[in-house]
Design an enzyme around this catalytic site. Structure first.
Site, PDB file in Angstrom:
ATOM      1  N   THR B  53       1.012  -1.682  -0.200  1.00 28.81           N
ATOM      2  CA  THR B  53       0.223   0.041  -0.196  1.00 28.81           C
ATOM      3  C   THR B  53       0.649   1.181   0.340  1.00 28.81           C
ATOM      4  O   THR B  53       2.534   1.359   0.186  1.00 28.81           O
ATOM      5  CB  THR B  53      -0.935   0.290   1.278  1.00 28.81           C
ATOM      6  OG1 THR B  53      -0.139   0.135   2.165  1.00 28.81           O
ATOM      7  CG2 THR B  53      -1.590  -1.209   1.159  1.00 28.81           C
ATOM      8  N   CYS B  54       0.532   2.311   0.309  1.00 27.36           N
ATOM      9  CA  CYS B  54       1.438   3.647  -0.225  1.00 27.36           C
ATOM     10  C   CYS B  54       2.073   3.632   1.600  1.00 27.36           C
ATOM     11  O   CYS B  54       2.969   4.635   1.237  1.00 27.36           O
ATOM     12  CB  CYS B  54       0.314   4.674  -0.334  1.00 27.36           C
ATOM     13  SG  CYS B  54      -1.101   5.443   0.521  1.00 27.36           S
ATOM     14  N   ARG B  56       2.834   1.053   3.221  1.00 26.43           N
ATOM     15  CA  ARG B  56       3.835  -0.340   3.786  1.00 26.43           C
ATOM     16  C   ARG B  56       3.922  -1.140   2.365  1.00 26.43           C
ATOM     17  O   ARG B  56       3.373  -1.252   1.612  1.00 26.43           O
ATOM     18  CB  ARG B  56       3.326  -0.697   4.801  1.00 26.43           C
ATOM     19  CG  ARG B  56       1.858  -1.277   4.409  1.00 26.43           C
ATOM     20  CD  ARG B  56       1.374  -2.472   5.783  1.00 26.43           C
ATOM     21  NE  ARG B  56       0.695  -1.394   6.648  1.00 26.43           N
ATOM     22  CZ  ARG B  56       1.276  -1.299   8.172  1.00 26.43           C
ATOM     23  NH1 ARG B  56       2.158  -2.226   8.355  1.00 26.43           N
ATOM     24  NH2 ARG B  56       0.970  -0.557   8.630  1.00 26.43           N
ATOM     25  N   HIS B 105       2.516  -9.248  13.850  1.00 29.07           N
ATOM     26  CA  HIS B 105       2.119  -7.865  13.111  1.00 29.07           C
ATOM     27  C   HIS B 105       0.865  -7.981  11.879  1.00 29.07           C
ATOM     28  O   HIS B 105       0.347  -7.184  11.611  1.00 29.07           O
ATOM     29  CB  HIS B 105       3.542  -8.326  12.416  1.00 29.07           C
ATOM     30  CG  HIS B 105       3.782  -6.411  11.590  1.00 29.07           C
ATOM     31  ND1 HIS B 105       4.123  -5.851  12.218  1.00 29.07           N
ATOM     32  CD2 HIS B 105       3.822  -6.495  10.040  1.00 29.07           C
ATOM     33  CE1 HIS B 105       4.201  -5.143  11.399  1.00 29.07           C
ATOM     34  NE2 HIS B 105       3.969  -5.729   9.697  1.00 29.07           N
ATOM     35  N   GLU B 120      -8.251   3.083  10.153  1.00 29.46           N
ATOM     36  CA  GLU B 120      -8.316   3.269   9.468  1.00 29.46           C
ATOM     37  C   GLU B 120      -8.933   1.496   8.729  1.00 29.46           C
ATOM     38  O   GLU B 120      -8.336   1.187   9.084  1.00 29.46           O
ATOM     39  CB  GLU B 120      -8.059   3.812   8.702  1.00 29.46           C
ATOM     40  CG  GLU B 120      -5.991   3.801   8.738  1.00 29.46           C
ATOM     41  CD  GLU B 120      -5.793   2.824   6.374  1.00 29.46           C
ATOM     42  OE1 GLU B 120      -7.338   3.085   5.851  1.00 29.46           O
ATOM     43  OE2 GLU B 120      -4.924   2.064   6.728  1.00 29.46           O
ATOM     44  N   PRO B 121     -10.252   2.407   8.232  1.00 32.43           N
ATOM     45  CA  PRO B 121     -10.411   0.591   7.685  1.00 32.43           C
ATOM     46  C   PRO B 121     -10.717   0.351   6.253  1.00 32.43           C
ATOM     47  O   PRO B 121     -10.107  -1.131   6.027  1.00 32.43           O
ATOM     48  CB  PRO B 121     -12.078   1.107   6.931  1.00 32.43           C
ATOM     49  CG  PRO B 121     -12.229   2.221   7.551  1.00 32.43           C
ATOM     50  CD  PRO B 121     -10.909   2.739   7.537  1.00 32.43           C
ATOM     51  N   GLN B 126      -7.100  -4.041   1.262  1.00 35.76           N
ATOM     52  CA  GLN B 126      -6.092  -3.976   1.005  1.00 35.76           C
ATOM     53  C   GLN B 126      -5.396  -5.720   0.533  1.00 35.76           C
ATOM     54  O   GLN B 126      -5.042  -5.552   0.328  1.00 35.76           O
ATOM     55  CB  GLN B 126      -5.158  -2.688   1.136  1.00 35.76           C
ATOM     56  CG  GLN B 126      -5.441  -1.710   0.346  1.00 35.76           C
ATOM     57  CD  GLN B 126      -5.238  -0.100   1.519  1.00 35.76           C
ATOM     58  OE1 GLN B 126      -4.337  -0.079   2.201  1.00 35.76           O
ATOM     59  NE2 GLN B 126      -4.770   0.552   0.487  1.00 35.76           N
ATOM     60  N   ALA B 196     -15.404  29.265  -1.275  1.00 31.06           N
ATOM     61  CA  ALA B 196     -15.607  28.097  -1.938  1.00 31.06           C
ATOM     62  C   ALA B 196     -14.508  27.615  -1.417  1.00 31.06           C
ATOM     63  O   ALA B 196     -12.868  27.871  -2.534  1.00 31.06           O
ATOM     64  CB  ALA B 196     -15.914  27.238  -3.020  1.00 31.06           C
ATOM     65  N   GLU B 198     -11.468  24.315  -1.660  1.00 34.88           N
ATOM     66  CA  GLU B 198     -11.295  22.623  -1.963  1.00 34.88           C
ATOM     67  C   GLU B 198     -11.820  21.657  -0.571  1.00 34.88           C
ATOM     68  O   GLU B 198     -12.039  21.406  -0.802  1.00 34.88           O
ATOM     69  CB  GLU B 198      -9.625  22.607  -1.521  1.00 34.88           C
ATOM     70  CG  GLU B 198      -9.581  21.028  -2.732  1.00 34.88           C
ATOM     71  CD  GLU B 198      -7.668  21.071  -3.271  1.00 34.88           C
ATOM     72  OE1 GLU B 198      -8.087  19.249  -2.635  1.00 34.88           O
ATOM     73  OE2 GLU B 198      -7.604  21.473  -3.348  1.00 34.88           O
TER      74      GLU B 198
END
Lengths: 274, 460
Positions: B53-54, B56, B105, B120-121, B126, B196, B198
């Site tokens: 993933t980004c 790990r 781990h 975080e879900p 992943q 407005a 982001e």
């Protein structure tokens, strides 16, 4: 027979209270289902108790003061179930309302049976039961509104102070609490009006006088005025939330006086002095 | 000497390695999947799993213990080749975990305990995808299948039993949660965007997905407001009209670049009556602030600025940290369970479990039959007893012999086969269920027989 069902009722309500406490802590849906089921079965016992009790009142001709808080507890549970089937989801209210239910049952248990009112033939007509039952229902709605108002104030305080603690996480949204207490106020007002009108009619039949300015009557009238002001301001100006919550709590204070002090400690009409 | 397998996990994450190294090892750019390459280049492992993933990169291998040295040598040269880093440079950033450490781990990763934002879900999804890849390239086997299924189970358990996923951890989501606590359902509510940016759009999208359906946009330059209004299908206003627009709104998101307050206390106080004191939730994410802080003191008006929201997020994160302790206890428990399963996957425990199960079934069936046959002499009873015993023993000879023979070559894989065939990992309750279903089938087939018989009778 009544004793047995009274004990069963009390135990069921107590277990339901613990269940609601557990639901408040975990917010698990299955826990809520169990707690509601136990409360429901307690309600069935309680209704059976009341069938026997009413037969007893009519056969022994005595009305005890202890019957009043007992019936009030029954009203509160009925109101709880009515609101838990409505669209507004305020389930945690069960945790806050059940101590009141237990308290009323406890009071009805400890109050000495010497506080009675003779159930004379005058009582055996059409108007008296309507007067008594609608009166007690109006009290029930007032107490329910008071509980949701307290929940509202707890929730509002945390959001306003920007300190989001336990109540923020567990309590229902402000808007729902406000709407439920609003509905309670309308219904409470309706039932109180019915109680006052039927009471006056009954009084006229028995004493040939519509209104006798007894302490209870004066107090009920004050309560009726508080309700009326609240509804007037709400509909015309849009009083809601905090102001309305404080007003309801004030109404509850007035009710406490009328229910315990006047019923038990003043002489005259509406009293249960031995 | 029986072959002994070990679980090895080699990986790096946002805590141990900088992004320059993580991106080189993510294998996202290469044409073929790393598992495919590993399979063709390193012969010494039995099973492999690869997660990227980004934040790990994790490799997990099952291999025979005596091949460990050889495998590590091969693996290091594989990484050198793929990442263009020297092994010496890479090694300090990697962690090497074995057996229960590796299992622990992997469980923690799946639960999101090791993530940048704790709890975080996304990571679970992943891990699931990575497992699918391992299945696709046929590198997952007995141990990894079990390990990953336990992983998903643990993650689910942690999520339901602890509050690790509770409480918003992003500013826009925290604003959304607050709005729900104030207004209840967001259905048919009106959102007003003042300026407005982001971030405002991000928060706004949450409200739209929550059911808010009316959009008002107020901006200093009207043309920009009209442009945004077209984008979100809303109504455009200029800033001068703000008091009138505020009357209609339930939620206000303010993010202008104005140097002074755009929404003042007097302005809001003057419209309260016209709003009939309906609750108003104002989110001020502009710096410098757009809304006068005193506005929060008005009745039924709730104002949160960017710092308030940040504080809410931090509180929630602290709460999640606390819950992480509880999650770790659950994980320890599950690691022990997994270790137990791995240990049972051996010659002696399996033979014992097998004969115990057979004996239990024999006793049960025997007592059933003896109940029905009441007029038996002691001798006859004994004969039946001996008959059943020898039947069971003869039947068991084959699986036990199979394990004995193939254990030297296949080791735990042979054991696992027998355990699966005889359902030895199920608990007592499960087996009774199975027996009951078998009984039911018997009864049903009897009934069917009767039906058929009666049909025959009719035909006759």
């Amino acid at each position: 027979m009544t004793d047995l069902f009274f004990i069963l009722t009390f135990i069921a309500y107590f277990v339901a209270f613990i269940g609601f406490g557990f639901y408040f802590k975990t917010l698990r849906k299955d826990v809520l289902k169990y707690a509601q089921f136990i409360l429901g079965s307690g309600f069935v016992f309680h209704s059976i108790f009341w069938i026997f009790r009413i037969l007893e009142i009519y056969s022994t001709n005595t009305l005890y003061f202890k019957d009043l808080p007992n019936f009030l507890a029954w009203c509160l549970i009925l109101i709880y179930f009515i609101f838990s089937f409505s669209r507004l989801k305020i389930y945690t209210v069960g945790f806050f309302i059940s101590p009141f239910i237990l308290f009323f049952l406890f009071i009805s248990y400890i109050i000495s049976p010497t506080f009675t009112s003779p159930f004379t033939p005058y009582f055996r007509n059409f108007w008296f039961p309507i007067h008594a039952i609608s009166g007690l229902f109006s009290h029930g709605f007032l107490i329910f509104a008071m509980v949701t108002s307290i929940m509202y104030l707890l929730q509002e305080r945390e959001i306003k102070r920007k300190h989001l603690g336990i109540f923020y996480r567990k309590l229902p949204p402000l808007e729902y609490l406000d709407r439920v207490s609003e509905k309670c106020v309308y219904l409470g007002f309706l039932f109180l009006s019915i109680a006052i009108i039927t009471g006056a009619i009954w009084s006229n039949l028995v004493y040939a006088e519509y209104w006798r300015w007894s302490p209870k009557e004066v107090n009920s009238f004050i309560l009726w005025l508080i309700y009326a002001i609240l509804i007037h301001q709400r509909i015309l100006i849009g009083w809601r939330g905090k102001k309305s919550a404080f007003m309801i709590i004030l109404g509850f204070g007035v009710w406490l006086i009328s229910f315990f002090v006047i019923n038990l400690f003043t002489k005259g009409f509406h009293t249960y002095v031995s | 000497m029986f072959p002994e397998y070990i679980i090895i996990l080699i990986g790096l994450n946002h805590k141990t390695a900088p992004v320059e190294i993580r991106e080189k090892l993510s294998f996202k750019t290469s044409l073929s999947h790393p598992l495919e390459k590993l399979k063709s280049q390193i012969p010494s492992f039995k099973e492999a799993f690869f997660l990227s993933t980004c934040n790990r990169v994790e490799f997990c291998f099952i291999l025979e213990r005596f091949k460990k040295e050889e495998f590590l040598r091969d693996f290091s040269s594989f990484l050198e080749k793929e990442s263009s880093f020297k092994w010496k440079e890479l090694k300090p950033h990697l962690y090497f975990l074995e057996n229960e450490e590796a299992v622990k781990h992997l469980f923690e990763v799946a639960c999101g305990l090791d993530s940048l934002v704790i709890g975080e879900p996304q990571i679970l999804g992943q891990v699931k995808d990575a497992y699918k890849d391992a299945l696709k390239y046929r590198t997952s086997g007995l141990v990894l299948n079990r390990l990953l299924h336990r992983c998903f189970f643990v993650a689910k358990r942690v999520r339901t039993e602890t509050g690790i996923g509770g409480g918003a951890v992003s500013i826009s989501y925290a604003a959304y949660e607050l709005a729900k606590k104030i207004l209840g359902s967001l259905k048919n509510k009106t959102v007003l965007l003042v300026g407005a940016g982001e971030m405002a759009e991000l928060a706004f999208m949450h409200f739209i997905s929550g059911g808010a359906n009316k959009v008002l946009i107020a901006n200093r330059t009207l043309s920009k407001a009209v442009e945004l209004a077209e984008k979100f299908k809303g109504e455009a206003y200029s800033l001068e009209e703000l008091p009138n627009v505020l009357i209609k709104a339930d939620i206000v998101i303010s993010s202008t670049g104005a140097p002074s307050f755009v929404i003042t206390k007097d302005m809001v106080a003057s419209i309260l009556k016209a709003r009939r004191f309906k609750p108003l939730f104002i989110i001020d994410i502009a710096v410098p602030r757009d809304v006068e802080p005193e506005v929060n003191k008005l009745e039924n008006v709730f104002l949160y600025d960017i710092d308030d929201l940040k504080e809410v997020v931090e509180e929630n994160l602290k709460e999640r940290q606390k819950e992480a302790f509880r999650a770790k206890i659950i994980i320890e428990e599950e690691v022990l369970k997994f270790q137990k399963w791995l240990k049972e996957l051996d010659y002696h425990p399996t033979v014992r479990a097998l004969s115990e199960k057979a004996e239990r079934l024999r006793q049960k069936e025997l007592s059933k039959t003896l109940k029905k046959l009441k007029n038996l002499s002691e001798e006859e009873k004994e004969a039946i007893e001996i008959l059943t015993k020898s039947l069971v023993q003869k039947m068991l000879y084959f699986p036990i012999n199979f394990i004995k023979k193939s254990y030297h070559e296949e080791g735990r894989y042979a054991v696992s086969l027998i355990r699966q065939i005889y359902n030895l990992d199920e608990t007592e309750e499960d087996t009774t269920e199975i027996e009951e279903s078998v009984e039911k089938k018997k009864i049903l087939s009897k009934k069917e027989n009767k039906k058929e018989n009666s049909k025959k009778m009719i035909i006759q």
